[in-house]
Design a protein around this motif. Structure first.
Motif: not given
Length: 259
Positions: A162-183
Motif C-alpha cells: 500500500s505504501y508503494n502504491s500510494s507513493k506512486s500515486a503521489v507522483l501522478g498527482l504531482t505531475k497533474g498539479m504541476a501541469a495545471s498550475y504552472a500558468r
C-alpha cells in the motif's frame, strides 16, 4: 546566489510537522527566514516543536492541530494559518504513514488508511491552499513521496504494497498539479526519500539489524540518510532557486535506486 534560497517574508506550511522529517524541514524553513505553520494531530508534540524552532531561530511558528484525512479539519486549519499570516507561499505535504504487508495479508482498512493519509491528505490540503496561491500568482508546493514509489523490496520487513502504491500515486498527482498550475506561477514537485531515521522507522526498520545490514550492503552510500540531509532538497524546491523546475521527482537515497 545565496539570496535565491532566502525565504525571508515567506510563509511555509508543513503537514506532519510534529516530528521527524517534517519537524526538520520546519526548522530549515525558519533558519532560511520563513515564518512557519506546522500541522499534525498531536498537539503536545506540535507545541514542543514550535517552542524549539522559535527559540532557535526567532521566527514565528503557528502550531495547528490537523488530521489531513478530514476535510473540515483541513479547511479549519488552513483558515487558521491564513488568519494568522495572511498568505501561504510554501506548502510541504509531508504527512504520511507506512503500513507493512502485502496484498495477501493486508486488511482493506489498512489499505484505505494508507491512501487516505498519503494521497487524499495531499489532495485535501492542496485543495484549500492552492486557491490563494493562484490569486497571488505565486506558490511552491513540495510533495513528499518516497523512493519506494519507484523501487520495491522483497525483504519481508520492508514489504509495504500500500505504501508503494500510494507513493506512486503521489507522483501522478504531482505531475497533474504541476501541469495545471504552472500558468499561475505555482511550481509543484516531489521528493523521494529513502531510509531516514524517524518516529515512523525507528521502532521498526532501525531495530532490525538484519534489515539494516542488507540495506547498507545494497546502498552505494553504505548507510541510511542522516538527520538534515533532506533539507537541502526541500529548500531548493521551496525557493526561487527552482523557479523553472516543474513536475519533477528528486530522489534522495544515497544512490540506492541506481543499482
Amino acid at each position: 546566489m545565496a539570496n535565491m534560497f532566502n525565504l525571508t517574508g515567506k510563509v511555509a506550511v508543513v503537514t506532519g510537522g510534529s516530528s521527524g522529517l517534517g519537524a526538520d524541514a520546519a526548522l530549515a524553513y525558519a533558519n532560511a527566514g520563513a515564518d512557519v505553520a506546522i500541522l499534525a494531530r498531536r498537539v503536545e508534540k506540535l507545541n514542543a516543536v514550535k517552542a524549539d524552532i522559535e527559540k532557535a531561530t526567532g521566527r514565528k511558528v503557528l502550531a495547528v492541530r490537523c488530521d489531513v484525512t478530514k476535510e473540515e479539519n483541513v479547511k479549519s486549519a488552513i483558515e487558521a494559518v491564513l488568519g494568522e499570516f495572511g498568505h501561504i507561499d510554501i506548502l510541504l505535504n509531508n504527512a504520511g504513514i507506512a503500513v507493512r504487508g502485502g496484498v495477501d495479508s493486508m486488511s482493506v482498512e489498512e489499505w484505505d488508511r494508507s491512501f487516505d493519509t498519503n494521497v487524499k491528505g495531499i489532495f485535501l490540503v492542496s485543495k484549500y491552499v492552492v486557491p490563494q496561491m493562484k490569486e497571488r500568482g505565486y506558490g511552491k508546493i513540495v510533495n513528499i513521496a518516497s523512493v519506494n514509489a519507484i523501487v520495491a523490496d522483497k525483504v519481508d520487513v520492508f514489504i509495504r504494497h500500500s505504501y508503494n502504491s500510494s507513493k506512486s500515486a503521489v507522483l501522478g498527482l504531482t505531475k497533474g498539479m504541476a501541469a495545471s498550475y504552472a500558468r499561475y506561477g505555482i511550481t509543484v514537485n516531489a521528493i523521494g526519500p529513502a531510509l531516514f531515521e524517524s518516529e515512523m522507522t525507528s521502532s521498526t526498520l532501525f531495530k532490525s539489524e538484519d534489515f539494516l545490514n542488507k540495506y547498507n550492503a545494497l546502498n552505494p552510500a553504505g548507510r541510511p540518510g542522516n538527520k538534515g540531509e533532506l533539507n537541502g532538497t526541500v529548500l531548493y524546491l521551496s525557493s526561487d532557486a527552482s523557479s523553472y523546475v516543474q513536475g519533477q521527482f528528486i530522489v534522495v537515497d544515497g544512490g540506492g535506486s541506481i543499482v
